[in-house]
Design an enzyme around this catalytic site. Structure first.
Site, PDB file in Angstrom:
ATOM      1  N   HIS A 428       0.825  -1.207   0.000  1.00 25.13           N
ATOM      2  CA  HIS A 428       0.000   0.000   0.000  1.00 25.13           C
ATOM      3  C   HIS A 428       0.860   1.258   0.000  1.00 25.13           C
ATOM      4  CE1 HIS A 428      -3.682   2.349   0.943  1.00 25.13           C
ATOM      5  NE2 HIS A 428      -2.743   3.198   1.348  1.00 25.13           N
ATOM      6  N   GLU A 429       1.841   1.299   0.883  1.00 25.01           N
ATOM      7  CA  GLU A 429       2.667   2.503   0.970  1.00 25.01           C
ATOM      8  C   GLU A 429       3.501   2.697  -0.288  1.00 25.01           C
ATOM      9  OE1 GLU A 429       2.034   4.628   3.123  1.00 25.01           O
ATOM     10  OE2 GLU A 429       0.750   3.303   4.289  1.00 25.01           O
ATOM     11  N   HIS A 432       1.704   4.402  -3.057  1.00 21.43           N
ATOM     12  CA  HIS A 432       1.679   5.868  -3.035  1.00 21.43           C
ATOM     13  C   HIS A 432       2.823   6.425  -3.880  1.00 21.43           C
ATOM     14  CE1 HIS A 432      -1.582   6.777  -0.360  1.00 21.43           C
ATOM     15  NE2 HIS A 432      -1.118   5.983   0.590  1.00 21.43           N
TER      16      HIS A 432
END
Length: 633
Positions: A428-429, A432
């Site tokens: 998820h990170e 980004h």
């Protein structure tokens, strides 16, 4: 202009000492400031391939020459009489689409939130374009001629005061970098020297403001603050390069430590995507968790230093360390934590590279070995970061500057849980970083700071983490909850499970009307993309292997095809996109990649959750639609 900047700086070098609580927060809440109030509006327009053929046939028929000339001609025709510059981060993606980015200028200065992106297809014709160019009244004279604005130090003071930043500038001086940019040297409290840039900014009321863009890297927030150049106590907008989240996390490919056992893997890298392996940058071979793609270490105090921080070292390259979920305290297994974080981040790097996030697209690598883009920007991975708990974040500066991922200890269970061991956090990170580099081009990391575009940033992270964790026996009835393990709760940390069942998850496009928070909006976006995922899997099947299989550049299964189209859509869509524009970009991505063979599967997925043909964006009153094109009925 150099003399003007220095003169203004000399007159206005005021002492500054602002104190704030060092509590990490996505909104600077620990300092009494809500960053959401400073978000830029999502004001881009997007002309899809189908719309262009109907509304701009002359543009659609443009071809010949090189793609740079074609794209420049598009901007000239669509914005006659306006001045602009081409960014230096244009590239031809792995899908054959040429992506070009332009910035509007006024009196020789950037309008910092006025962008134009053009996508040229494999056939040399214009695929689509989007823009947020300013079309309102222009100032009749350049500000340097009128000299009616304040200097950079006063603007720096204004940004720090308005945002309550803990920066001491008692001994600060100004160093001129170029005609419109300065650096504030001699400050303390920021992770690097703050910078200032004189530029215009298009305001929501349709007017233009002259601003100082003040850049301050505070660790948990990396801010671009647009301070009015005349009234320096006024901050118009703030962009934060850091994306914060509390997410579902799991060990690759295991969802969390409760669903599998640790094992020893040998040489896990892919030499096509990491030709130097994970522990070399092509010049230096390392015996620790450092290489071309990432550098991982402990960061117990949450500080900015990382090169000198502790990381495991193994001369025989055996990074094998004990860990069990019941071990405590977390520092007792830091070697295993750093190793796991390093492993997961590199796996994501290699997968995203296969899907198109390469050097020229702005990926994270020290050595780009002549493949384009800017190097010297691996991802800094901080395990057990002491700057917070129950969270994780990723800072995405423009291409050429390292990304920074911080993962924290979670205290919602006893003993506390380390999110390095759940790869979903890393996926998820890292996503980004992917979305911020692709949307608007590698040199522009501020394109996902609006409420809806920022929400999509969160949703993309959830989508990739969910798609990657699918199990071999899953079908479209499979539901996935985010955050069970780290939150110590079967409900996770999302509004609803991700599901194709509208009773299990009732979210539709118009649900965004009642949400004013990016993670909630992101849950809506991922819920829509989850429908896309299963429509494509039902048509093309599901590859349960760790990497996609390509046939003529197209993944041969639905799971990786969905991921590829979503990734390509990020690069096609305009800066600060809306759901509607991102939908159109994904459909255009399929038009380019498969000649539109999945058009109806995509439209039906979007329409099921209210993002059909008639859906319209309004930040307070979105209009939903379940309609699909006639050929898909």
């Amino acid at each position: 202009m150099h003399g003007l900047l220095l003169a203004a700086a000399g007159l206005l070098s005021l002492p500054l000492h602002v104190v704030a609580h060092p509590q990490p927060s996505t909104s600077l809440a620990g300092r009494g400031v809500d960053l959401d109030a400073y978000r830029m509006a999502d004001r881009s327009s997007y002309m899809s391939s189908d719309d262009m053929k109907l509304k701009q046939p002359a543009i659609a028929s443009l071809s010949g020459g090189n793609y740079v000339d074609t794209a420049t001609e598009v901007v000239k025709r669509m914005m006659p009489g306006m001045t602009f510059r081409m960014a230096d981060d244009h590239y031809v993606g792995e899908s054959g689409i040429s992506h070009l980015y332009f910035r509007q200028t006024m009196h020789g200065m950037d309008i910092d939130n006025a962008d134009f992106n053009v996508n040229i297809g494999k056939d040399g014709k214009v695929l689509s374009f989007g823009h947020s160019f300013y079309t309102g009244p222009a100032p009749d004279r350049a500000p340097v001629e009128k000299r009616d604005f304040s200097g950079p130090m006063r603007a720096f003071h204004g940004a720090c005061k308005a945002l309550n930043l803990p920066i001491n500038a008692d001994k600060a001086t100004i160093q001129t970098m170029n005609e419109h940019e300065v650096m504030f040297v001699g400050t303390s409290g920021a992770m690097s020297d703050p910078q200032g840039k004189l530029c215009y900014m298009a305001k929501e009321d349709g007017t233009l403001a002259l601003t100082w863009r003040v850049e301050t890297d505070m660790g948990d927030n990396w801010l671009l603050s647009y301070v009015d150049a005349k009234e320096t106590d006024k901050v118009h907008n703030v962009v934060d390069y850091v994306s914060h989240a509390t997410y579902q996390v799991y060990r690759w490919p295991i969802p969390d430590p409760t669903e599998g056992k640790r094992e020893i893997v040998e040489n896990p890298w892919n030499l096509k995507t990491s030709p130097f392996t994970w522990i070399s940058d092509g010049k230096t071979n390392y015996t620790t968790t450092r290489g071309n793609n990432a550098i991982a270490q402990a960061n117990f105090d949450g500080g900015e230093d990382y090169l000198n921080n502790y990381r495991p070292n193994s001369k025989n390259l055996k990074f094998e360390y004990p860990y069990a979920p019941n071990m405590s305290p977390p520092k007792s297994y830091i070697d295993a934590s750093v190793t796991q974080l390093f492993y997961s981040a590199n796996i994501v790097h290699d997968l995203y590279y296969m899907l198109g996030f390469t050097e020229k697209a702005g990926n994270f690598q020290v050595n780009n070995h002549g493949q384009g883009g800017k190097g010297n920007d691996f991802v800094i991975l901080n395990a057990q970061d002491g700057s917070g708990t129950n969270n994780a974040n990723f800072a995405t500066p423009p291409d050429g500057k390292p990304g920074r991922m911080r993962v924290y200890i979670w205290t919602k269970a006893k003993p506390a849980r380390d999110s390095s061991f759940e790869a979903g956090t890393v996926i998820h990170e890292y996503t980004h970083g992917l979305s911020n580099r692709l949307c608007g081009g590698p040199a522009n990391s501020g394109c996902l700071n609006g409420m809806e575009s920022g929400g999509m940033g969160e949703g993309w992270g959830d989508f990739f983490a969910t798609a990657i964790r699918l199990k071999p026996n899953d079908n479209r009835n499979a539901n996935y909850v985010h955050g069970e393990w780290v939150n110590n709760s079967p409900k996770g940390n999302r509004l609803y499970p991700y599901s194709t069942n509208l009773q299990t998850n009732p979210l539709v496009y118009t649900s965004c009307n009642k949400y004013n928070e990016v993670h909630a909006i992101g849950t809506v976006w991922c819920s829509i993309l989850y429908e896309v995922l299963w429509n494509l899997i039902d048509k093309h099947g599901k590859n349960d292997g760790p990497t996609p299989v390509f046939e003529n550049g197209v993944p041969n299964d639905g799971k990786y095809l969905a991921m590829k189209l979503v990734l390509d859509g990020m690069a096609i869509q305009p800066c600060k996109p809306t759901f509607v524009q991102a939908r159109d970009a994904i459909i255009d991505a399929d038009m380019n990649l498969t000649k539109g063979s999945n058009k109806c599967e995509l439209w039906k997925a979007f329409a099921k959750r209210g993002l059909g043909v008639g859906a319209k964006y309004d930040p307070k009153n979105r209009t939903g639609s379940k309609a699909v094109p006639k050929e898909c009925q």
